[in-house]
Design a protein around this motif. Structure first.
Motif, PDB file in Angstrom:
ATOM      1  N   LYS A 260       0.842  -1.201   0.000  1.00 38.15           N
ATOM      2  CA  LYS A 260       0.000   0.000   0.000  1.00 38.15           C
ATOM      3  C   LYS A 260       0.872   1.244   0.000  1.00 38.15           C
ATOM      4  CE  LYS A 260      -3.676   2.352   2.548  1.00 38.15           C
ATOM      5  NZ  LYS A 260      -4.574   2.312   3.753  1.00 38.15           N
ATOM      6  N   ALA A 261       1.947   1.212   0.804  1.00 38.42           N
ATOM      7  CA  ALA A 261       2.862   2.353   0.846  1.00 38.42           C
ATOM      8  C   ALA A 261       3.549   2.569  -0.492  1.00 38.42           C
ATOM      9  CB  ALA A 261       3.907   2.134   1.943  1.00 38.42           C
ATOM     10  N   LEU A 262       3.722   1.486  -1.265  1.00 39.80           N
ATOM     11  CA  LEU A 262       4.335   1.585  -2.592  1.00 39.80           C
ATOM     12  C   LEU A 262       3.314   1.943  -3.672  1.00 39.80           C
ATOM     13  CD1 LEU A 262       6.760  -1.490  -2.429  1.00 39.80           C
ATOM     14  CD2 LEU A 262       7.367   0.939  -2.309  1.00 39.80           C
ATOM     15  N   ARG A 263       2.069   2.190  -3.260  1.00 41.42           N
ATOM     16  CA  ARG A 263       1.002   2.678  -4.142  1.00 41.42           C
ATOM     17  C   ARG A 263       0.554   1.663  -5.197  1.00 41.42           C
ATOM     18  NH1 ARG A 263       0.178   7.989  -3.189  1.00 41.42           N
ATOM     19  NH2 ARG A 263       1.856   9.171  -2.150  1.00 41.42           N
ATOM     20  N   PHE A 264       0.560   0.394  -4.843  1.00 43.23           N
ATOM     21  CA  PHE A 264      -0.042  -0.608  -5.715  1.00 43.23           C
ATOM     22  C   PHE A 264      -1.550  -0.603  -5.503  1.00 43.23           C
ATOM     23  CE2 PHE A 264       4.273  -2.404  -5.421  1.00 43.23           C
ATOM     24  CZ  PHE A 264       4.516  -2.663  -6.770  1.00 43.23           C
ATOM     25  N   ASP A 265      -2.317  -0.935  -6.558  1.00 42.33           N
ATOM     26  CA  ASP A 265      -3.765  -0.992  -6.387  1.00 42.33           C
ATOM     27  C   ASP A 265      -4.140  -2.274  -5.642  1.00 42.33           C
ATOM     28  OD1 ASP A 265      -3.977  -3.180  -8.196  1.00 42.33           O
ATOM     29  OD2 ASP A 265      -4.213  -1.833  -9.906  1.00 42.33           O
ATOM     30  N   ARG A 266      -5.422  -2.393  -5.298  1.00 43.15           N
ATOM     31  CA  ARG A 266      -5.854  -3.503  -4.447  1.00 43.15           C
ATOM     32  C   ARG A 266      -5.552  -4.863  -5.059  1.00 43.15           C
ATOM     33  NH1 ARG A 266      -9.422  -7.250  -4.205  1.00 43.15           N
ATOM     34  NH2 ARG A 266     -10.203  -8.032  -2.200  1.00 43.15           N
ATOM     35  N   GLY A 267      -5.854  -5.028  -6.350  1.00 41.48           N
ATOM     36  CA  GLY A 267      -5.627  -6.322  -6.999  1.00 41.48           C
ATOM     37  C   GLY A 267      -4.173  -6.747  -6.948  1.00 41.48           C
ATOM     38  N   ASP A 268      -3.271  -5.795  -7.160  1.00 40.24           N
ATOM     39  CA  ASP A 268      -1.844  -6.097  -7.106  1.00 40.24           C
ATOM     40  C   ASP A 268      -1.393  -6.363  -5.665  1.00 40.24           C
ATOM     41  OD1 ASP A 268      -1.688  -5.808  -9.817  1.00 40.24           O
ATOM     42  OD2 ASP A 268      -0.792  -3.801  -9.775  1.00 40.24           O
ATOM     43  N   ARG A 269      -1.979  -5.637  -4.713  1.00 39.01           N
ATOM     44  CA  ARG A 269      -1.614  -5.861  -3.309  1.00 39.01           C
ATOM     45  C   ARG A 269      -1.975  -7.278  -2.863  1.00 39.01           C
ATOM     46  NH1 ARG A 269      -4.353  -1.541   0.289  1.00 39.01           N
ATOM     47  NH2 ARG A 269      -3.116  -2.577   1.918  1.00 39.01           N
ATOM     48  N   VAL A 270      -3.125  -7.759  -3.331  1.00 38.64           N
ATOM     49  CA  VAL A 270      -3.530  -9.133  -3.004  1.00 38.64           C
ATOM     50  C   VAL A 270      -2.511 -10.133  -3.556  1.00 38.64           C
ATOM     51  CG1 VAL A 270      -5.249 -10.920  -3.469  1.00 38.64           C
ATOM     52  CG2 VAL A 270      -5.984  -8.620  -2.812  1.00 38.64           C
ATOM     53  N   ALA A 271      -2.118  -9.934  -4.820  1.00 46.79           N
ATOM     54  CA  ALA A 271      -1.135 -10.834  -5.439  1.00 46.79           C
ATOM     55  C   ALA A 271       0.196 -10.779  -4.697  1.00 46.79           C
ATOM     56  CB  ALA A 271      -0.945 -10.464  -6.910  1.00 46.79           C
ATOM     57  N   ILE A 272       0.613  -9.583  -4.310  1.00 48.29           N
ATOM     58  CA  ILE A 272       1.875  -9.422  -3.577  1.00 48.29           C
ATOM     59  C   ILE A 272       1.806 -10.135  -2.228  1.00 48.29           C
ATOM     60  CG2 ILE A 272       3.340  -7.745  -2.388  1.00 48.29           C
ATOM     61  CD1 ILE A 272       2.694  -5.783  -4.677  1.00 48.29           C
ATOM     62  N   GLN A 273       0.675  -9.993  -1.546  1.00 50.12           N
ATOM     63  CA  GLN A 273       0.569 -10.600  -0.226  1.00 50.12           C
ATOM     64  C   GLN A 273       0.660 -12.120  -0.290  1.00 50.12           C
ATOM     65  OE1 GLN A 273      -3.164 -10.256   2.112  1.00 50.12           O
ATOM     66  NE2 GLN A 273      -1.824  -9.731   3.829  1.00 50.12           N
ATOM     67  N   PHE A 274      -0.065 -12.746  -1.220  1.00 47.70           N
ATOM     68  CA  PHE A 274      -0.079 -14.207  -1.251  1.00 47.70           C
ATOM     69  C   PHE A 274       1.143 -14.799  -1.945  1.00 47.70           C
ATOM     70  CE2 PHE A 274      -4.727 -13.371  -0.737  1.00 47.70           C
ATOM     71  CZ  PHE A 274      -4.832 -13.931   0.524  1.00 47.70           C
ATOM     72  N   ALA A 275       1.644 -14.141  -2.980  1.00 43.98           N
ATOM     73  CA  ALA A 275       2.854 -14.647  -3.641  1.00 43.98           C
ATOM     74  C   ALA A 275       4.107 -14.336  -2.820  1.00 43.98           C
ATOM     75  CB  ALA A 275       2.984 -14.036  -5.037  1.00 43.98           C
ATOM     76  N   GLY A 276       4.062 -13.256  -2.052  1.00 41.89           N
ATOM     77  CA  GLY A 276       5.237 -12.847  -1.291  1.00 41.89           C
ATOM     78  C   GLY A 276       5.345 -13.453   0.086  1.00 41.89           C
ATOM     79  N   SER A 277       4.281 -14.128   0.569  1.00 42.45           N
ATOM     80  CA  SER A 277       4.297 -14.666   1.932  1.00 42.45           C
ATOM     81  C   SER A 277       4.275 -16.186   1.983  1.00 42.45           C
ATOM     82  CB  SER A 277       3.091 -14.123   2.719  1.00 42.45           C
ATOM     83  OG  SER A 277       1.879 -14.606   2.158  1.00 42.45           O
ATOM     84  N   THR A 278       4.185 -16.851   0.834  1.00 43.04           N
ATOM     85  CA  THR A 278       4.102 -18.315   0.817  1.00 43.04           C
ATOM     86  C   THR A 278       5.416 -18.933   0.361  1.00 43.04           C
ATOM     87  OG1 THR A 278       3.146 -18.222  -1.426  1.00 43.04           O
ATOM     88  CG2 THR A 278       1.611 -18.355   0.419  1.00 43.04           C
ATOM     89  N   LYS A 279       5.635 -20.177   0.791  1.00 47.24           N
ATOM     90  CA  LYS A 279       6.844 -20.906   0.438  1.00 47.24           C
ATOM     91  C   LYS A 279       6.468 -22.255  -0.178  1.00 47.24           C
ATOM     92  CE  LYS A 279      10.047 -18.014   1.775  1.00 47.24           C
ATOM     93  NZ  LYS A 279      11.092 -17.501   0.874  1.00 47.24           N
ATOM     94  N   SER A 280       7.242 -22.679  -1.172  1.00 47.22           N
ATOM     95  CA  SER A 280       6.886 -23.843  -1.980  1.00 47.22           C
ATOM     96  C   SER A 280       7.517 -25.140  -1.454  1.00 47.22           C
ATOM     97  CB  SER A 280       7.337 -23.620  -3.428  1.00 47.22           C
ATOM     98  OG  SER A 280       7.177 -24.786  -4.192  1.00 47.22           O
ATOM     99  N   LEU A 281       6.664 -26.109  -1.150  1.00 49.19           N
ATOM    100  CA  LEU A 281       7.147 -27.453  -0.832  1.00 49.19           C
ATOM    101  C   LEU A 281       7.721 -28.131  -2.068  1.00 49.19           C
ATOM    102  CD1 LEU A 281       4.576 -29.230   1.532  1.00 49.19           C
ATOM    103  CD2 LEU A 281       6.994 -28.846   1.960  1.00 49.19           C
ATOM    104  N   ALA A 282       7.035 -27.943  -3.212  1.00 49.23           N
ATOM    105  CA  ALA A 282       7.445 -28.623  -4.445  1.00 49.23           C
ATOM    106  C   ALA A 282       8.868 -28.266  -4.842  1.00 49.23           C
ATOM    107  CB  ALA A 282       6.481 -28.284  -5.584  1.00 49.23           C
ATOM    108  N   ALA A 283       9.266 -27.012  -4.630  1.00 49.68           N
ATOM    109  CA  ALA A 283      10.631 -26.594  -4.960  1.00 49.68           C
ATOM    110  C   ALA A 283      11.590 -26.834  -3.799  1.00 49.68           C
ATOM    111  CB  ALA A 283      10.646 -25.124  -5.353  1.00 49.68           C
TER     112      ALA A 283
END
Length: 340
Positions: A260-283
Motif C-alpha cells: 500500500k505504501a508503494l502505491r499498488f492498487d488492491r488487486g496487485d496488493r492481493v497478489a503481492i501478499q499471497f505470492a510474497g508470503s508463501t513458500k513452496s514445498l514442491a521446490a
C-alpha cells in the motif's frame, strides 16, 4: 456416485493429513538399501516431470506480458529472497533459547525457498486479486529459486546441517538438471502439448502432490535409518511452531501494508501478499534433499510446518479479502485453479 467431500469444518487440509501419514509410514517402514535408492530415483523423476508440466502449462506470451509489471515482480522477489532471509537471520537470536542449531538451520532454509505457484494463484483468485500477475509471479519465483536458493544457502548455511550434504557446484548442477531443464523442455514442447496439459489440470495437481509425498517419504526414511529424529524434542517442535507463526504474521503484514505504501492498487496488493508470503514445498523439498543429504528430514521439517500454517492462515485471509468492497475501476479477476 458423488465423491465424498472433506468436512468444511476441519481446519487441516486433507493433503496435510496425507503428508503426516507419509511421515508415519516412513517412521514405521523406512525404505532401506536398494529400496531406498529406488524411492529416491522415483522421487527425482516425479519432481522433474512436475516441472516439465509447469513449463508446458505456462504460456510464453503470458510470461512476457507479466514482465510488464516489473515493479510488482521485483517487490515479490524482494519479499521472497530478501525480506524472508533477513527475518531468518534475525532468528539466530533465538538460539539456543527457543531453537537449537539444527532447527534454526532448517528455519533459515525455509526463508530461502521460492514462492508457491498453485497456492498463491488460488488464494489470489479467492480474494479477487490480480490472478494473471500471480501466475507469472509464482513462475518467476520458482525459476529464480533454482539459482538463488542454492546460492543463498551457500552464503548463509555454509556446509549444511550437521555436515550432511551442503553446497557445491555439483549440487547446483543437480538442481538445474532436476528443475530448470525439465521446465525449459516443457516450454519448448508447449506448442504441441500445452492445450493437452491445460485440459487435464488435475494431472498437474496429482503429479504435484505425488512428487512431494515421494520426496517426504524418501527424506524421512533416510532420517529414520540414520537416527536423526532422536535429536528433536516435543518442546522444541512447539517452540518452532510459535516462531513460525510470528514469522508468517510479520510477512503478511509487511506485504499488505508495504505494498500500500508503494502505491499498488488492491488487486496487485492481493497478489503481492499471497505470492510474497508463501513458500513452496514442491521446490523446497528436492533442493533440501540435494543440499542437505542425510539431514534433509530435519531441514524440511520447518518448511512442512510452515506450509500447513500458510495454507490455513491464507485461506482465512483470502476469505476476508473476498468480502472487501471493490474499488471503482479495479477489475475483479477470477480464475479456476487447483488448491495445493
Amino acid at each position: 456416485m458423488k465423491r465424498p467431500q472433506w468436512p468444511r469444518w476441519m481446519p487441516v487440509d486433507p493433503y496435510i493429513v496425507l503428508l503426516l501419514a507419509t511421515m508415519g509410514v516412513a517412521a514405521l517402514l523406512p525404505a532401506r538399501g536398494a529400496a531406498a535408492e529406488g524411492v529416491s530415483w522415483l522421487a527425482t523423476a516425479a519432481v522433474a516431470f512436475l516441472f516439465f508440466l509447469y513449463g508446458a502449462r505456462l504460456s510464453t506470451r503470458e510470461a512476457l506480458d507479466g514482465l510488464r509489471h516489473w515493479r510488482l515482480h521485483l517487490t515479490i522477489l524482494g519479499c521472497t529472497f530478501v525480506l524472508f532471509p533477513l527475518l531468518g537471520l534475525a532468528g539466530q537470536a533465538l538460539v539456543p533459547v527457543l531453537l537449537d542449531d539444527t532447527l534454526y538451520r532448517g528455519l533459515l532454509f525455509l526463508t530461502l525457498v521460492p514462492s508457491t505457484i498453485q497456492s498463491s494463484i488460488a488464494f489470489t483468485s479467492i480474494a479477487r486479486g490480480n490472478v494473471p500477475v500471480a501466475i507469472c509471479a509464482g513462475s518467476f519465483s520458482s525459476l529464480a529459486g533454482i539459482v538463488v536458493t542454492p546460492l543463498l544457502a551457500a552464503l548463509l548455511l555454509g556446509g549444511g546441517i550437521g555436515g550432511g550434504g551442503g553446497f557445491s557446484t555439483d549440487a547446483v548442477l543437480r538442481i538445474v538438471l532436476q528443475l530448470l531443464v525439465p521446465f525449459l523442455a516443457g516450454q519448448l514442447l508447449r506448442r504441441w502439448i500445452g492445450e493437452l496439459v491445460l485440459r487435464h489440470r488435475r494431472l498437474l495437481s496429482l503429479v504435484d502432490r505425488g512428487a512431494i509425498l515421494l520426496v517426504v517419504y524418501s527424506a524421512f526414511s533416510e532420517g529414520m535409518v540414520r537416527g536423526v529424529w532422536g535429536q528433536v524434542s516435543v518442546v522444541r517442535l512447539l517452540e518452532l511452531i510459535g516462531v513460525e507463526a510470528v514469522l508468517l504474521a510479520v510477512v503478511l503484514a509487511v506485504t499488505w501494508y508495504g505494498s500500500k505504501a508503494l502505491r499498488f492498487d488492491r488487486g496487485d496488493r492481493v497478489a503481492i501478499q499471497f505470492a510474497g508470503s508463501t513458500k513452496s514445498l514442491a521446490a523446497g523439498l528436492p533442493m533440501a534433499s540435494v543440499l542437505f543429504g542425510a539431514e534433509a528430514s530435519l531441514a524440511v521439517l520447518p518448511l512442512m510446518l510452515f506450509h500447513q500454517m500458510q495454507l490455513m492462515v491464507a485461506a482465512v485471509v483470502a476469505r476476508r479479502r473476498e468480502r472487501d468492497p471493490a474499488p471503482a475501476g479495479d477489475p475483479l479477476r477470477h480464475a479456476a485453479t487447483d488448491h495445493r
